[in-house]
Design a protein around this motif. Structure first.
Motif, short mmCIF file in Angstrom:
data_model
loop_
_atom_site.label_atom_id
_atom_site.label_comp_id
_atom_site.label_asym_id
_atom_site.label_seq_id
_atom_site.Cartn_x
_atom_site.Cartn_y
_atom_site.Cartn_z
N PRO A 7 -86.48 -1.01 59.63
CA PRO A 7 -85.67 -2.20 59.86
C PRO A 7 -86.10 -2.88 61.17
O PRO A 7 -86.43 -2.19 62.15
CB PRO A 7 -84.25 -1.66 59.98
N PRO A 8 -86.10 -4.19 61.20
CA PRO A 8 -86.53 -4.91 62.42
C PRO A 8 -85.72 -4.52 63.66
O PRO A 8 -86.28 -4.43 64.75
CB PRO A 8 -86.32 -6.38 62.08
N ASP A 9 -84.43 -4.28 63.50
CA ASP A 9 -83.62 -3.91 64.67
C ASP A 9 -84.01 -2.54 65.22
O ASP A 9 -83.96 -2.31 66.43
CB ASP A 9 -82.13 -3.96 64.36
N LEU A 10 -84.47 -1.66 64.36
CA LEU A 10 -84.92 -0.34 64.81
C LEU A 10 -86.23 -0.44 65.58
O LEU A 10 -86.38 0.17 66.65
CB LEU A 10 -85.07 0.59 63.61
N ILE A 11 -87.15 -1.22 65.09
CA ILE A 11 -88.42 -1.43 65.81
C ILE A 11 -88.17 -2.12 67.14
O ILE A 11 -88.73 -1.74 68.17
CB ILE A 11 -89.41 -2.23 64.94
N VAL A 63 -92.08 9.64 64.51
CA VAL A 63 -93.39 9.51 65.16
C VAL A 63 -94.01 8.17 64.78
O VAL A 63 -94.56 7.46 65.62
CB VAL A 63 -94.31 10.69 64.79
N GLU A 64 -93.93 7.83 63.52
CA GLU A 64 -94.51 6.57 63.04
C GLU A 64 -93.80 5.37 63.65
O GLU A 64 -94.42 4.37 63.99
CB GLU A 64 -94.46 6.50 61.52
N LEU A 65 -92.49 5.46 63.83
CA LEU A 65 -91.75 4.38 64.48
C LEU A 65 -92.27 4.16 65.89
O LEU A 65 -92.54 3.02 66.30
CB LEU A 65 -90.25 4.69 64.52
N ARG A 66 -92.44 5.23 66.63
CA ARG A 66 -92.95 5.10 68.01
C ARG A 66 -94.37 4.54 68.01
O ARG A 66 -94.71 3.70 68.83
CB ARG A 66 -92.90 6.45 68.72
N ARG A 67 -95.20 4.98 67.07
CA ARG A 67 -96.57 4.50 66.99
C ARG A 67 -96.59 2.99 66.69
O ARG A 67 -97.30 2.24 67.35
CB ARG A 67 -97.35 5.25 65.90
N GLN A 68 -95.79 2.57 65.73
CA GLN A 68 -95.76 1.14 65.39
C GLN A 68 -95.21 0.30 66.54
O GLN A 68 -95.73 -0.78 66.82
CB GLN A 68 -94.92 0.91 64.13
N ALA A 69 -94.18 0.79 67.20
CA ALA A 69 -93.61 0.05 68.32
C ALA A 69 -94.61 -0.08 69.46
O ALA A 69 -94.74 -1.14 70.07
CB ALA A 69 -92.33 0.73 68.81
#
Length: 75
Positions: A7-11, A63-69
Motif C-alpha cells: 500500500p502507498p501509505d506503508l511505503i 525485508v522487501e518493503l525496506r528494500r523498495q523504500a
C-alpha cells in the motif's frame, strides 16, 4: 520475493522512517523529537493491516518493503 503491491501509505511510512533514522544518526544532540517520531513510525509500521494479509505474512515481505523504500529514497 518481489512485492509490488505494498500500500502507498506503508511505503511512505517506511520512507519517513528511513529519513528520520538517518537524521537521528547525523545529530549528536537534541534528538528527543526525532526519537519520538521514530517510535511513532515504528509502531505504525508494525500495526499496519497489510501484515495480516497473505502477502504480508512472510518475513521476506518486511525485508522487501525496506528494500523498495530505500530504492525509492535513492532515486
Amino acid at each position: 520475493m518481489a512485492h509490488s503491491s505494498f500500500p502507498p501509505d506503508l511505503i511512505r511510512a517506511q520512507r519517513d522512517w528511513i529519513r528520520t533514522y538517518e537524521a537521528l544518526a547525523r545529530r549528536p544532540r537534541h534528538t528527543a523529537a526525532l526519537r519520538r517520531r521514530l517510535q511513532e513510525l515504528s509502531s505504525w509500521l508494525a500495526a499496519h493491516p497489510f501484515w495480516e494479509t497473505d502477502s504480508g505474512r512472510s518475513p521476506a515481505a518486511r525485508v522487501e518493503l525496506r528494500r523498495q523504500a530505500r530504492a525509492e529514497e535513492a532515486a
